[in-house]
Design a protein around this motif. Structure first.
Motif, mmCIF file in Angstrom:
data_model
loop_
_atom_site.group_PDB
_atom_site.id
_atom_site.type_symbol
_atom_site.label_atom_id
_atom_site.label_comp_id
_atom_site.label_asym_id
_atom_site.label_seq_id
_atom_site.Cartn_x
_atom_site.Cartn_y
_atom_site.Cartn_z
ATOM 1 N N ALA A 263 0.817 -1.210 0.000
ATOM 2 C CA ALA A 263 0.000 0.000 0.000
ATOM 3 C C ALA A 263 0.852 1.262 0.000
ATOM 4 C CB ALA A 263 -0.939 0.008 1.212
ATOM 5 N N GLY A 264 1.980 1.241 0.706
ATOM 6 C CA GLY A 264 2.776 2.451 0.839
ATOM 7 C C GLY A 264 3.756 2.707 -0.274
ATOM 8 N N ASN A 265 4.186 1.653 -0.967
ATOM 9 C CA ASN A 265 5.223 1.792 -2.002
ATOM 10 C C ASN A 265 4.593 1.661 -3.379
ATOM 11 O OD1 ASN A 265 7.890 1.803 -0.364
ATOM 12 N ND2 ASN A 265 6.689 0.144 0.523
ATOM 13 N N CYS A 266 4.226 2.797 -3.949
ATOM 14 C CA CYS A 266 3.407 2.837 -5.166
ATOM 15 C C CYS A 266 4.254 3.180 -6.388
ATOM 16 C CB CYS A 266 2.294 3.868 -5.009
ATOM 17 S SG CYS A 266 1.304 3.639 -3.514
ATOM 18 N N ASN A 267 3.859 2.633 -7.524
ATOM 19 C CA ASN A 267 4.612 2.788 -8.765
ATOM 20 C C ASN A 267 4.276 4.125 -9.427
ATOM 21 O OD1 ASN A 267 6.034 2.447 -11.147
ATOM 22 N ND2 ASN A 267 5.548 0.273 -11.272
ATOM 23 N N MET A 268 4.896 5.183 -8.928
ATOM 24 C CA MET A 268 4.643 6.520 -9.466
ATOM 25 C C MET A 268 5.234 6.710 -10.854
ATOM 26 S SD MET A 268 5.075 8.715 -5.955
ATOM 27 C CE MET A 268 6.179 7.565 -5.137
ATOM 28 N N GLY A 269 6.196 5.862 -11.222
ATOM 29 C CA GLY A 269 6.726 5.940 -12.577
ATOM 30 C C GLY A 269 5.657 5.658 -13.617
ATOM 31 N N LEU A 270 4.766 4.696 -13.348
ATOM 32 C CA LEU A 270 3.667 4.412 -14.268
ATOM 33 C C LEU A 270 2.715 5.598 -14.371
ATOM 34 C CD1 LEU A 270 2.706 0.710 -13.425
ATOM 35 C CD2 LEU A 270 3.973 1.557 -15.404
ATOM 36 N N VAL A 271 2.504 6.282 -13.254
ATOM 37 C CA VAL A 271 1.623 7.443 -13.272
ATOM 38 C C VAL A 271 2.216 8.550 -14.136
ATOM 39 C CG1 VAL A 271 0.496 9.197 -11.855
ATOM 40 C CG2 VAL A 271 0.705 6.868 -11.007
ATOM 41 N N MET A 272 3.519 8.755 -14.031
ATOM 42 C CA MET A 272 4.176 9.775 -14.857
ATOM 43 C C MET A 272 3.989 9.479 -16.338
ATOM 44 S SD MET A 272 7.708 10.436 -12.708
ATOM 45 C CE MET A 272 8.385 11.460 -14.026
ATOM 46 N N VAL A 273 4.128 8.202 -16.700
ATOM 47 C CA VAL A 273 3.942 7.819 -18.099
ATOM 48 C C VAL A 273 2.505 8.066 -18.528
ATOM 49 C CG1 VAL A 273 3.943 5.873 -19.702
ATOM 50 C CG2 VAL A 273 5.809 6.146 -18.062
ATOM 51 N N ALA A 274 1.563 7.708 -17.662
ATOM 52 C CA ALA A 274 0.150 7.849 -18.006
ATOM 53 C C ALA A 274 -0.250 9.303 -18.175
ATOM 54 C CB ALA A 274 -0.707 7.191 -16.926
ATOM 55 N N LEU A 275 0.310 10.174 -17.349
ATOM 56 C CA LEU A 275 -0.069 11.590 -17.422
ATOM 57 C C LEU A 275 0.555 12.310 -18.605
ATOM 58 C CD1 LEU A 275 0.066 12.654 -13.673
ATOM 59 C CD2 LEU A 275 -1.953 12.432 -15.106
ATOM 60 N N ALA A 276 1.669 11.790 -19.108
ATOM 61 C CA ALA A 276 2.363 12.417 -20.235
ATOM 62 C C ALA A 276 2.601 13.894 -19.950
ATOM 63 C CB ALA A 276 1.567 12.189 -21.517
ATOM 64 N N ASP A 277 2.184 14.793 -20.843
ATOM 65 C CA ASP A 277 2.459 16.218 -20.679
ATOM 66 C C ASP A 277 1.575 16.876 -19.628
ATOM 67 O OD1 ASP A 277 0.135 15.972 -22.105
ATOM 68 O OD2 ASP A 277 0.648 17.460 -23.626
ATOM 69 N N ARG A 278 0.612 16.135 -19.047
ATOM 70 C CA ARG A 278 -0.200 16.693 -17.980
ATOM 71 C C ARG A 278 0.503 16.646 -16.628
ATOM 72 N NH1 ARG A 278 -5.626 17.345 -18.880
ATOM 73 N NH2 ARG A 278 -5.474 18.474 -16.898
ATOM 74 N N ALA A 279 1.640 15.973 -16.547
ATOM 75 C CA ALA A 279 2.415 15.917 -15.318
ATOM 76 C C ALA A 279 3.214 17.204 -15.175
ATOM 77 C CB ALA A 279 3.341 14.700 -15.318
#
Length: 315
Positions: A263-279
């Protein structure tokens, strides 16, 4: 190299603790390693799958009444609870959005290696991590749009294809390696395998820090706030995951601690990819600094994890 891997295997948590700071301290090295991010991400998962007790994995796969609620807790309940908790705090909007998206992400692949290093339930970590990673393309985009009014700039088909390829490569590589290694080799060389996992995790942590040092010098106040928030969010989600595992799912101590780590160690790298230029910049800073607690806390809390895992606490 064997001596290096043996050293890393013997001092895994300490090396993770110090290694995550290298990318900040040596920016050219972070830029040099950046192209290897995917390899560094998949190698620890592949090595963990090689050593996995497949009998225990199949046992969990036959328990959908545990695995399905656990995945639903990670992908749905955690972001909703975090969003509700952050609403009255008045944090900067990009930071609030980044923390909620962190909670909505699946566990990092490295949680399997961390569970092995800490002597927790690696089989549970694998099946929950794999299922959560496979399902996150269906859960994260609507949550991002509903809770934060963020539209993920990637089709579900493309996101699922990327995730499926990554997980498939790790499983395929692990199965091939198990066939090629002599019987008993993995048990005899477990410390070297641990060392290789630690090395890959450290290289990933260094590579993902590319460009962060310049941002740290430009906006130190926000970076400090993002770093503190990352530690607090990681610990809070670990406590929540452990409590849910222990007293709602009725898991044993090692399995409940494993759910907390997931629960505490989340894959934020995938989120960065998903957001693309919205990050936006401020969100990227949180995703980068969020690597610090993931690599430092296992070392800091290792004695606590092991004491708790050995205790028989009444459910």
């Amino acid at each position: 190299m064997i001596r290096l891997l043996d050293f890393l295997g013997r001092h895994a948590t300490k090396c993770l603790f110090g290694g995550v700071l290298i990318g900040l301290a040596v920016p050219p090295l972070a830029a040099l390693l950046r192209p290897g991010l995917v390899v560094f991400l998949l190698l620890p998962l592949t090595l963990a799958l090689m050593r996995l007790d497949w009998g225990a994995f199949r046992a969990y796969a036959k328990r959908p009444l545990l695995t399905v609620p656990a995945v639903a807790f990670l992908l749905l309940a955690c972001p909703l609870l975090v969003w509700a908790a952050l609403a009255p705090l008045g944090l900067p909007q990009p930071l609030t959005e980044a923390i909620v998206l962190m909670a909505a992400a699946p566990p990092i692949t490295g949680t399997v290696a961390i569970a092995l290093i800490l002597g927790l339930d690696a089989a549970l970590a694998v099946i929950v991590m794999v299922l959560a990673t496979a399902l996150v393309p269906v859960t994260l985009p609507p949550l991002a749009l509903w809770l934060l009014d963020i539209e993920v700039q990637m089709s579900l088909a493309e996101f699922m294809a990327r995730l499926g390829l990554m997980v498939g490569v790790a499983f395929g590589g692990a199965l091939l390696a198990r066939r090629l290694t002599p019987p008993g080799w993995l048990q005899q060389n477990s410390r070297l395998v641990d060392g290789a996992s630690v090395l890959a995790l450290v290289l990933f942590a260094v590579a993902i820090m590319d460009g962060v040092t310049d941002k740290l010098l430009a906006q130190p106040g926000y970076v400090i706030l993002a770093t503190v928030s990352a530690f607090v969010a990681n610990l809070a989600l670990q406590v929540l995951g452990y409590a849910v595992g222990r007293w709602i799912f009725r898991l044993g101590q090692p399995a409940a601690l494993t759910l907390g780590i997931l629960a505490g160690n989340c894959n934020m790298g995938l989120v960065m990819v998903a957001l693309a230029d919205r990050a936006v910049f401020d969100m990227v800073i949180f995703f980068a600094m969020g690597q610090l607690p993931m690599y430092m806390l296992p070392g800091l809390l290792q004695p606590l994890y092991r004491r708790m895992a050995a205790r028989a606490i009444p459910v």
